[in-house]
Design an enzyme around this catalytic site. Structure first.
Site, PDB file in Angstrom:
ATOM      1  N   GLY A 148      12.647   5.549   4.169  1.00 42.97           N
ATOM      2  CA  GLY A 148      11.335   5.510   5.075  1.00 42.97           C
ATOM      3  C   GLY A 148      11.555   5.349   6.621  1.00 42.97           C
ATOM      4  O   GLY A 148      10.427   4.790   7.364  1.00 42.97           O
ATOM      5  N   ALA A 149      12.596   5.238   7.152  1.00 39.64           N
ATOM      6  CA  ALA A 149      12.947   4.889   8.200  1.00 39.64           C
ATOM      7  C   ALA A 149      12.534   5.606   9.698  1.00 39.64           C
ATOM      8  O   ALA A 149      12.975   5.363  10.755  1.00 39.64           O
ATOM      9  CB  ALA A 149      14.302   4.355   8.572  1.00 39.64           C
ATOM     10  N   TYR A 168      -2.687   5.255  -4.903  1.00 44.80           N
ATOM     11  CA  TYR A 168      -1.932   4.622  -3.921  1.00 44.80           C
ATOM     12  C   TYR A 168      -1.838   3.101  -4.348  1.00 44.80           C
ATOM     13  O   TYR A 168      -0.841   2.340  -4.037  1.00 44.80           O
ATOM     14  CB  TYR A 168      -2.470   4.750  -2.514  1.00 44.80           C
ATOM     15  CG  TYR A 168      -1.921   4.058  -1.353  1.00 44.80           C
ATOM     16  CD1 TYR A 168      -0.614   4.606  -0.623  1.00 44.80           C
ATOM     17  CD2 TYR A 168      -2.377   2.831  -0.824  1.00 44.80           C
ATOM     18  CE1 TYR A 168      -0.050   3.687   0.417  1.00 44.80           C
ATOM     19  CE2 TYR A 168      -2.031   2.425   0.104  1.00 44.80           C
ATOM     20  CZ  TYR A 168      -0.597   2.582   0.811  1.00 44.80           C
ATOM     21  OH  TYR A 168       0.057   1.843   1.573  1.00 44.80           O
ATOM     22  N   ASP A 187      15.298  12.612  -0.361  1.00 47.28           N
ATOM     23  CA  ASP A 187      14.088  12.050  -0.935  1.00 47.28           C
ATOM     24  C   ASP A 187      14.442  10.793  -1.529  1.00 47.28           C
ATOM     25  O   ASP A 187      15.292  10.797  -2.565  1.00 47.28           O
ATOM     26  CB  ASP A 187      13.369  13.068  -1.940  1.00 47.28           C
ATOM     27  CG  ASP A 187      12.264  12.813  -2.515  1.00 47.28           C
ATOM     28  OD1 ASP A 187      11.920  11.575  -2.697  1.00 47.28           O
ATOM     29  OD2 ASP A 187      11.502  13.497  -2.995  1.00 47.28           O
ATOM     30  N   LYS A 247       1.238   0.621  -5.435  1.00 49.24           N
ATOM     31  CA  LYS A 247       1.679  -0.695  -4.561  1.00 49.24           C
ATOM     32  C   LYS A 247       1.381  -1.771  -5.312  1.00 49.24           C
ATOM     33  O   LYS A 247       2.409  -2.821  -5.185  1.00 49.24           O
ATOM     34  CB  LYS A 247       0.910  -0.616  -3.360  1.00 49.24           C
ATOM     35  CG  LYS A 247       1.136   0.366  -2.320  1.00 49.24           C
ATOM     36  CD  LYS A 247       2.384   0.440  -1.704  1.00 49.24           C
ATOM     37  CE  LYS A 247       2.653   1.303  -0.720  1.00 49.24           C
ATOM     38  NZ  LYS A 247       4.125   1.256  -0.270  1.00 49.24           N
TER      39      LYS A 247
END
Length: 248
Positions: free
Chosen positions: A12-13, A155, A62, A159
């Protein structure tokens, strides 16, 4: 922080917190393998890092797919011969109530937010175990600890699952000198927060004791600390960075 010549894999950079983490580590001499699905943004990030004289390899894909995890490990070991740091930052949010959330949406959020971390850890851990060292940092959220009306249940559940995975791996991998921690950001200035209405932004800031929204660089600084030797007696922790909006 003694990070010179270390090797980091970051998912996710391509933007936001992940991009800031990559740039922060690169400034400290860390060699990078960066991942995301936006190839253009990843290449722009790599070009910026190369311009600063540091090494950066792009592996698009992905992160919730096992093949991507394998490709990231292969790229890191091929180019650098080791993996010292793993930052699991890939994540998406879904602004749906429970009744509005479709099953496929639920599964997608969990796949990207927590399954990707499981797959990356599973792929990277054999390398770190062989080295007898490693730092894994999972990017979680304060939503894992307290419900938020602006986030879907998927979500928060994802987490919270990531936080448990952090603790479990920390306990399991301690004998191999591998440290696993999670960072739980609160309100942070990202592309997502820039879309807030002014009344909503004011309401968010009003609930923060420091009376401001954090910057992605603040999170990146904490990640660099956890990746460094300065954190060698810290493992299994979920560390909050939110200006005091959630205290524990």
């Amino acid at each position: 922080m003694n990070l010179e010549k270390k090797v980091a894999v970051i998912t996710g950079a391509s933007r936001g917190i992940g991009r800031s983490i990559a740039l922060n580590l690169a400034k400290q001499g860390v060699r990078l393998v960066v991942n995301g699905t936006n190839v253009t943004r990843l290449n722009e990030l790599a070009e910026e890092i190369h311009h600063e004289g540091q090494s950066c390899v792009v592996v698009a894909g992905d992160a919730s797919h096992a093949e991507t995890a394998a490709d990231l490990v292969q790229a890191a070991t091929k180019h650098y011969g080791s993996i010292d740091i793993l930052v699991n930052n890939a994540g998406i949010n879904l602004r749906r109530s429970t009744l509005e959330t479709e099953l496929q949406e639920w599964k997608k959020v969990l796949d990207i937010n927590v399954t990707s971390a499981f797959l990356l850890c599973k792929a990277v851990l054999p390398v770190m175990m062989k080295q007898r060292k490693g730092k894994i940092i999972n990017i979680s959220s304060t939503t894992a600890k307290t419900p938020h009306k602006n986030a879907s249940p998927a979500y928060g559940v994802s987490k919270a699952g990531l936080n448990y995975l952090t603790m479990h791996l920390a306990q399991e991998m301690a004998e191999h000198n591998i440290h696993v921690n999670a960072v739980c950001p609160g309100p942070i200035e990202t592309d997502m927060s820039k879309q807030w209405s002014e009344p909503y932004r004011a309401a968010v800031i009003d609930k923060i004791p420091l009376k401001r929204i954090g910057k992605s660089e603040n999170v990146a600084d904490l990640v660099s600390f956890l990746a460094s030797d300065l954190s060698d007696f810290i493992t299994g922790q979920t560390i909050h960075i939110n200006g005091g909006s959630y205290m524990n």
